[in-house]
Enzyme design. Sequence first.
Site, PDB file in Angstrom:
ATOM      1  N   CYS A   2     -19.344  25.624  -9.899  1.00  0.00           N
ATOM      2  CA  CYS A   2     -20.118  25.909 -11.008  1.00  0.00           C
ATOM      3  C   CYS A   2     -20.361  24.410 -11.682  1.00  0.00           C
ATOM      4  CB  CYS A   2     -19.429  26.788 -12.045  1.00  0.00           C
ATOM      5  SG  CYS A   2     -19.237  28.281 -11.828  1.00  0.00           S
ATOM      6  N   ARG A  27     -22.167  22.151  -6.442  1.00  0.00           N
ATOM      7  CA  ARG A  27     -20.912  22.798  -6.953  1.00  0.00           C
ATOM      8  C   ARG A  27     -21.056  24.339  -6.914  1.00  0.00           C
ATOM      9  NH1 ARG A  27     -17.681  18.919  -9.902  1.00  0.00           N
ATOM     10  NH2 ARG A  27     -16.774  20.472 -10.955  1.00  0.00           N
ATOM     11  N   TRP A  76     -21.230  29.452  -8.918  1.00  0.00           N
ATOM     12  CA  TRP A  76     -20.544  29.930  -7.986  1.00  0.00           C
ATOM     13  C   TRP A  76     -19.753  31.039  -8.155  1.00  0.00           C
ATOM     14  CZ3 TRP A  76     -15.636  30.749  -5.713  1.00  0.00           C
ATOM     15  CH2 TRP A  76     -15.753  30.919  -4.333  1.00  0.00           C
ATOM     16  N   ASN A 102     -17.143  27.101 -16.583  1.00  0.00           N
ATOM     17  CA  ASN A 102     -16.616  26.736 -15.214  1.00  0.00           C
ATOM     18  C   ASN A 102     -15.013  27.076 -15.190  1.00  0.00           C
ATOM     19  OD1 ASN A 102     -15.976  25.989 -12.618  1.00  0.00           O
ATOM     20  ND2 ASN A 102     -16.287  23.736 -13.385  1.00  0.00           N
ATOM     21  N   GLY A 103     -14.722  27.956 -14.404  1.00  0.00           N
ATOM     22  CA  GLY A 103     -13.137  28.275 -14.299  1.00  0.00           C
ATOM     23  C   GLY A 103     -12.985  29.608 -14.299  1.00  0.00           C
ATOM     24  N   GLU A 484     -10.405  18.925  12.336  1.00  0.00           N
ATOM     25  CA  GLU A 484     -11.472  18.695  11.541  1.00  0.00           C
ATOM     26  C   GLU A 484     -12.772  19.017  12.167  1.00  0.00           C
ATOM     27  OE1 GLU A 484     -11.837  18.178   8.476  1.00  0.00           O
ATOM     28  OE2 GLU A 484     -13.433  17.006   8.198  1.00  0.00           O
ATOM     29  N   LYS A 488     -15.687  21.363  10.701  1.00  0.00           N
ATOM     30  CA  LYS A 488     -17.183  20.927  10.363  1.00  0.00           C
ATOM     31  C   LYS A 488     -18.220  21.897  11.063  1.00  0.00           C
ATOM     32  CE  LYS A 488     -16.695  18.746   7.601  1.00  0.00           C
ATOM     33  NZ  LYS A 488     -15.628  18.057   7.012  1.00  0.00           N
ATOM     34  N   GLU A 491     -17.971  25.421   9.158  1.00  0.00           N
ATOM     35  CA  GLU A 491     -18.782  25.626   7.612  1.00  0.00           C
ATOM     36  C   GLU A 491     -20.027  25.592   7.861  1.00  0.00           C
ATOM     37  OE1 GLU A 491     -16.959  22.753   4.925  1.00  0.00           O
ATOM     38  OE2 GLU A 491     -16.874  21.415   6.449  1.00  0.00           O
ATOM     39  N   HIS A 507      -0.344  29.686  26.283  1.00  0.00           N
ATOM     40  CA  HIS A 507       0.598  30.594  25.390  1.00  0.00           C
ATOM     41  C   HIS A 507       0.007  31.731  24.892  1.00  0.00           C
ATOM     42  CE1 HIS A 507       3.928  28.182  26.483  1.00  0.00           C
ATOM     43  NE2 HIS A 507       3.390  26.894  25.842  1.00  0.00           N
ATOM     44  N   LYS A 607     -18.748  22.785  -3.313  1.00  0.00           N
ATOM     45  CA  LYS A 607     -17.858  21.700  -3.419  1.00  0.00           C
ATOM     46  C   LYS A 607     -16.869  21.664  -4.860  1.00  0.00           C
ATOM     47  CE  LYS A 607     -18.232  17.021  -1.851  1.00  0.00           C
ATOM     48  NZ  LYS A 607     -17.863  17.134  -0.290  1.00  0.00           N
TER      49      LYS A 607
HETATM   50  C1  F6R Z   1     -14.678  20.635   3.999  1.00  0.00           C
HETATM   51  C2  F6R Z   1     -14.294  20.327   2.849  1.00  0.00           C
HETATM   52  C3  F6R Z   1     -13.383  21.115   2.102  1.00  0.00           C
HETATM   53  C4  F6R Z   1     -12.516  20.160   1.270  1.00  0.00           C
HETATM   54  C5  F6R Z   1     -11.358  20.775   0.407  1.00  0.00           C
HETATM   55  C6  F6R Z   1     -10.695  20.161  -0.336  1.00  0.00           C
HETATM   56  O1  F6R Z   1     -15.812  19.781   4.648  1.00  0.00           O
HETATM   57  O2  F6R Z   1     -14.895  19.450   2.071  1.00  0.00           O
HETATM   58  O3  F6R Z   1     -12.257  21.546   2.943  1.00  0.00           O
HETATM   59  O4  F6R Z   1     -11.806  19.225   1.851  1.00  0.00           O
HETATM   60  O5  F6R Z   1     -12.148  21.763  -0.530  1.00  0.00           O
HETATM   61  O6  F6R Z   1     -11.439  19.476  -1.329  1.00  0.00           O
HETATM   62  P1  F6R Z   1     -10.896  17.910  -2.164  1.00  0.00           P
HETATM   63  O7  F6R Z   1     -10.681  16.974  -1.127  1.00  0.00           O
HETATM   64  O8  F6R Z   1     -12.053  17.895  -3.175  1.00  0.00           O
HETATM   65  O9  F6R Z   1      -9.519  18.568  -2.764  1.00  0.00           O
END
Ligand code: F6R
Length: 612
Positions: A2, A27, A76, A102-103, A484, A488, A491, A507, A607
């Site tokens: 949000c 966001r 969101w 937001n929250g 990672e 990537k 997602e 295993h 994000k």
């Molecule tokens: C994946 C990604 C997320 C963040 C996670 C933690 O590409 O960006 O997995 O790494 O949400 O976010 P932060 O680092 O902001 O605490």
Amino acid sequence: MCGIVGYTGKQAAVPILLNGLERLEYRGYDSAGVAVVSPEKGLQIEKCKGRLQVLRDKLAALPPLTGSTGLGHTRWATHGEPNDVNSHPHVSQNGQVAVVHNGIIENYVEIKEFLLHKGVAFRSDTDSEVVAQLLEYTFNNCADIMDAVYQVLDRLEGAYALGILCVDAPDTLIAARKDAPLLLGYGDGESFIASDATAIIAHTRDVAYMEDGEVAVLTADGIRVYDEYRRPIEKEHHLIEWDVSAAEKGGYAHFMFKEIMEQPEALRRTISPRLRDGEIVFDELSLTDEDLRRFDRLYIVACGSSYHVGMVGKYDLERFLRMPVEVCLASEFRYSEPLVDDRSLVIVISQSGETLDSLAALRKAKSLGGYILSIVNVVGSSIARESDSVLYTWAGPEIAVATTKAYSTQLALLTMLGLYMARRLGRADSAEYAAVTAELALLPEKLQTVLASADAYQYLASLYFNRDCVFFIGRNLDYALGLEGSLKLKEISYIHSESYAAGELKHGTISLIEQGTLVVALATYGPLFDKAVSNIVEVKARGAEVVALTTDSLRDRMEKIATHTLSVPDTHPALQPNLGVVPLQLFAYYIALQRGCDIDKPKNLAKSVTVE
Ligand code: F6R
């Protein structure tokens, strides 16, 4: 998670709010809305499900919303599906107040029932609407809107960043914060609120970060801030170091691609000031020698990609420091019984510095006596403010939901921290220290050469973009790197992928390998190259097609075994994942591109995850 932007001044509010929302859309992008208030027209609101463009189109077809004080929100969804009615701003029953939130309001059911009994009619399924309704209800029974705000905040449980408009004060914006980010922007004859600085950077770089419990009253003439007991307080101002171009695509098709390309520069900014004459220097660390000697255990706590940084860090830090390192998912750590005490160093890693689980884990570790050192990208964020020491990654604003340059800078900083501590504790091997610091200085340049091979990753993506399942395998640092790479890919491209420690395959998981299965084999960690080769041979024998990633010096050997081979320049093994991650980011990017995915805003994600 949000995005909120608010404006009060002399200009028309709506264009400023829409531009702010455009920068905050990462966001949350389920729905968007704006509200403006003016003495002539009172509250005017437009909101709808969908991306910001849907709202823009809707507004363009309507008579303009007029007013110089307003709020914008991009959502969101948590409570209530994404639809027009559940979008913010929410307006109270009689149209006296509008609220963006937001929250999560945890006790919204109880408040809603109370208000329903009082005859208040609700429109949405959200937790946020109760704030608007309770405000109007309380306002009708008290002297002024600020009394009502304080009474309402007293009743709310949970997390909130709130923006409030009231028809009785059409030149005023009210903001409140608890456990969700909100900053204040000081302009010339205008004032702003925003979830982060990107939303207002085009207008001002002069900001202050709201703290929990604070309430701000904004007018064109300035901003007054009060603490939880309504005592006026002076806020410390901060100057945002970057400018508006850092938050724009600058000719790139996607923020993600731009941010991948920015990695050499981001690394340079993060590493160079802390590397002087071959020595790692952390001027910003307040750790004493006594603190360092006291620690007998190290925790790394984070979520998602930041957690993956910790997974790489564990290998390096345990080796450098000869100290147990536990890497914990923040969402698990906060509800577990960690053995943290005053001999524990707890490293919290977070790009946004606002991830709620990481913040809660930090608070738990702190309450148990741990020393909190955070690695954070967003200056002034909650995690940064609540830590005993902060190391900032100087990656600049990261807009794409999938992290790239933040991951790279976190990783470099964590490795540097491990080596630095080892040196101060007298545990560093001086030859290794010299080798790693020399390679650290070369990292941005070497990374540039990895980026120059983007065509090779694009070609491979064109061969494999239509797969529906991919395995990443690797050992040691390559295993951590694979986590990672796999994240990537899944997602942003929505391809199911798994990452395995290569030795674990037999295993169980190897039963999933069949003719044509794509396996991305990571073999950049020189000491275990031969083991990696054995695992590649095993999966190939079962029909897998193997894209292998290794180093330039091992490329010839790999080419004889893998279906396709990629390589990155050699560096010290501790830093090899910093180069290895880039082909994986670009492979995921190009696959998502081929599949026509919305790369910067993958479905269901957002994000800065400020809810549990
Ligand atoms: C994946 C990604 C997320 C963040 C996670 C933690 O590409 O960006 O997995 O790494 O949400 O976010 P932060 O680092 O902001 O605490």
